[in-house]
Design an enzyme around this catalytic site. Structure first.
Site, mmCIF file in Angstrom:
data_model
loop_
_atom_site.group_PDB
_atom_site.id
_atom_site.type_symbol
_atom_site.label_atom_id
_atom_site.label_comp_id
_atom_site.label_asym_id
_atom_site.label_seq_id
_atom_site.Cartn_x
_atom_site.Cartn_y
_atom_site.Cartn_z
ATOM 1 N N ARG A 181 9.328 -31.530 134.015
ATOM 2 C CA ARG A 181 9.990 -32.821 134.096
ATOM 3 C C ARG A 181 8.976 -33.970 134.089
ATOM 4 O O ARG A 181 7.906 -33.881 134.677
ATOM 5 C CB ARG A 181 10.845 -32.903 135.363
ATOM 6 C CG ARG A 181 11.682 -34.178 135.456
ATOM 7 C CD ARG A 181 12.714 -34.103 136.552
ATOM 8 N NE ARG A 181 12.116 -33.900 137.865
ATOM 9 C CZ ARG A 181 12.820 -33.932 138.991
ATOM 10 N NH1 ARG A 181 14.122 -34.120 138.950
ATOM 11 N NH2 ARG A 181 12.210 -33.747 140.159
ATOM 12 N N ARG A 211 5.775 -35.918 138.671
ATOM 13 C CA ARG A 211 5.759 -36.121 140.113
ATOM 14 C C ARG A 211 5.160 -34.911 140.822
ATOM 15 O O ARG A 211 5.267 -33.791 140.354
ATOM 16 C CB ARG A 211 7.181 -36.360 140.618
ATOM 17 C CG ARG A 211 7.756 -37.662 140.164
ATOM 18 C CD ARG A 211 9.226 -37.863 140.423
ATOM 19 N NE ARG A 211 9.853 -36.966 141.373
ATOM 20 C CZ ARG A 211 11.149 -37.048 141.695
ATOM 21 N NH1 ARG A 211 11.916 -37.960 141.127
ATOM 22 N NH2 ARG A 211 11.672 -36.206 142.555
ATOM 23 N N LYS A 226 22.668 -30.689 134.996
ATOM 24 C CA LYS A 226 23.841 -31.474 135.390
ATOM 25 C C LYS A 226 23.675 -32.938 135.010
ATOM 26 O O LYS A 226 24.575 -33.549 134.436
ATOM 27 C CB LYS A 226 24.103 -31.334 136.891
ATOM 28 C CG LYS A 226 24.344 -29.911 137.358
ATOM 29 C CD LYS A 226 24.753 -29.840 138.815
ATOM 30 C CE LYS A 226 23.682 -30.324 139.765
ATOM 31 N NZ LYS A 226 22.470 -29.461 139.747
ATOM 32 N N ARG A 244 27.479 -29.828 149.131
ATOM 33 C CA ARG A 244 26.374 -28.876 149.012
ATOM 34 C C ARG A 244 26.636 -27.590 149.790
ATOM 35 O O ARG A 244 25.942 -26.596 149.598
ATOM 36 C CB ARG A 244 25.070 -29.500 149.522
ATOM 37 C CG ARG A 244 24.528 -30.624 148.657
ATOM 38 C CD ARG A 244 23.191 -31.113 149.177
ATOM 39 N NE ARG A 244 22.698 -32.271 148.437
ATOM 40 C CZ ARG A 244 21.957 -32.206 147.341
ATOM 41 N NH1 ARG A 244 21.620 -31.025 146.859
ATOM 42 N NH2 ARG A 244 21.535 -33.297 146.736
ATOM 43 N N ARG A 249 13.235 -25.182 146.152
ATOM 44 C CA ARG A 249 14.520 -25.841 145.889
ATOM 45 C C ARG A 249 15.579 -24.832 145.446
ATOM 46 O O ARG A 249 16.739 -24.906 145.857
ATOM 47 C CB ARG A 249 14.353 -26.924 144.815
ATOM 48 C CG ARG A 249 13.543 -28.129 145.279
ATOM 49 C CD ARG A 249 13.316 -29.100 144.147
ATOM 50 N NE ARG A 249 14.558 -29.723 143.718
ATOM 51 C CZ ARG A 249 14.695 -30.400 142.579
ATOM 52 N NH1 ARG A 249 13.658 -30.527 141.758
ATOM 53 N NH2 ARG A 249 15.852 -30.946 142.251
#
Length: 217
Positions: A131, A164, A17, A92, A175
């Protein structure tokens, strides 16, 4: 120029997104609406909504949906949203979507489209655990589909890129589980309202962007 400009982007973490919204915002001059940014701004400015939200946060509680929706409605009434906006991260849940409808109706707005970014779970896991984040400016890159031009170096500011701790496999799986439980019901909610369009966000960035522009026309 796209025809549909009041938008909600929906999809699991890692669906792309953010990657595809950035060029769309620049090309179409759309406002990017992040509830986190709104919350911080309202608290910093000492507004009534900000004070209410801070009281919940200081007590270690979640800010109620009604307060968040009120902040979003206020933000959508701002001048820079008149040419269109992308809501990413809100709603959400179905109750949040119902509140969004209410606050948008109060300011005379309606959603043009809800775009579902769809990709296989295996790819989402790969993306989430690949990531990289810039220590200096916070820009995000991905070793699979959005590599930095120079290894370990941010394209934007030249800062150091790092992974991270919350980009672990366990965190990624958690998640995605939360998304399925809380957010995926929005797919049926917006389908019934005739608002939902779906794109294959497993495509390479250029093809995914072309698919996004196509469903907004």
């Amino acid at each position: 120029m796209i025809k549909k400009k009041n938008l909600v982007f929906l999809g699991p973490p890692g669906a792309g997104k953010g990657t595809l919204s950035d060029p769309l915002m620049k090309a179409e001059n759309l406002a990017h609406i992040s509830t986190g940014d709104i919350l911080r701004a309202e608290i910093k400015n000492g507004t009534e909504l900000g004070k209410s939200a801070k009281s919940y946060m200081d007590a270690g509680k979640l800010v109620p949906d009604e307060i968040v929706a009120g902040m979003v409605g206020k933000r959508l009434a701002a001048d820079d949203c008149k040419g269109g906006f992308i809501l990413d991260g809100f709603p959400r849940t179905v109750p949040q979507a119902e509140l969004l409808e209410k606050v948008m109706a109060e300011i005379g707005l309606d959603l043009d489209a809800v775009v579902l970014f769809d990709a296989p779970v295996e790819l989402l896991i790969q993306r989430l655990t690949s990531r990289l984040t810039c220590r200096s400016c916070g820009a995000s890159f991905n070793l699979l589909f959005c590599k930095p031009q120079k290894e370990g170096v941010c394209d934007s500011c030249g800062g150091e890129l790092y992974q991270r701790s919350d980009d672990s496999l366990e965190t990624a799986q958690n998640r995605l589980s939360v998304y399925q439980e809380q957010t995926a019901p929005l797919i049926e909610f917006y389908t019934q309202k005739g608002k939902l369009s779906k794109i294959d966000s497993s495509l390479p960035k250029d093809e995914g962007y072309a698919a996004l522009v196509a469903v907004l026309n």
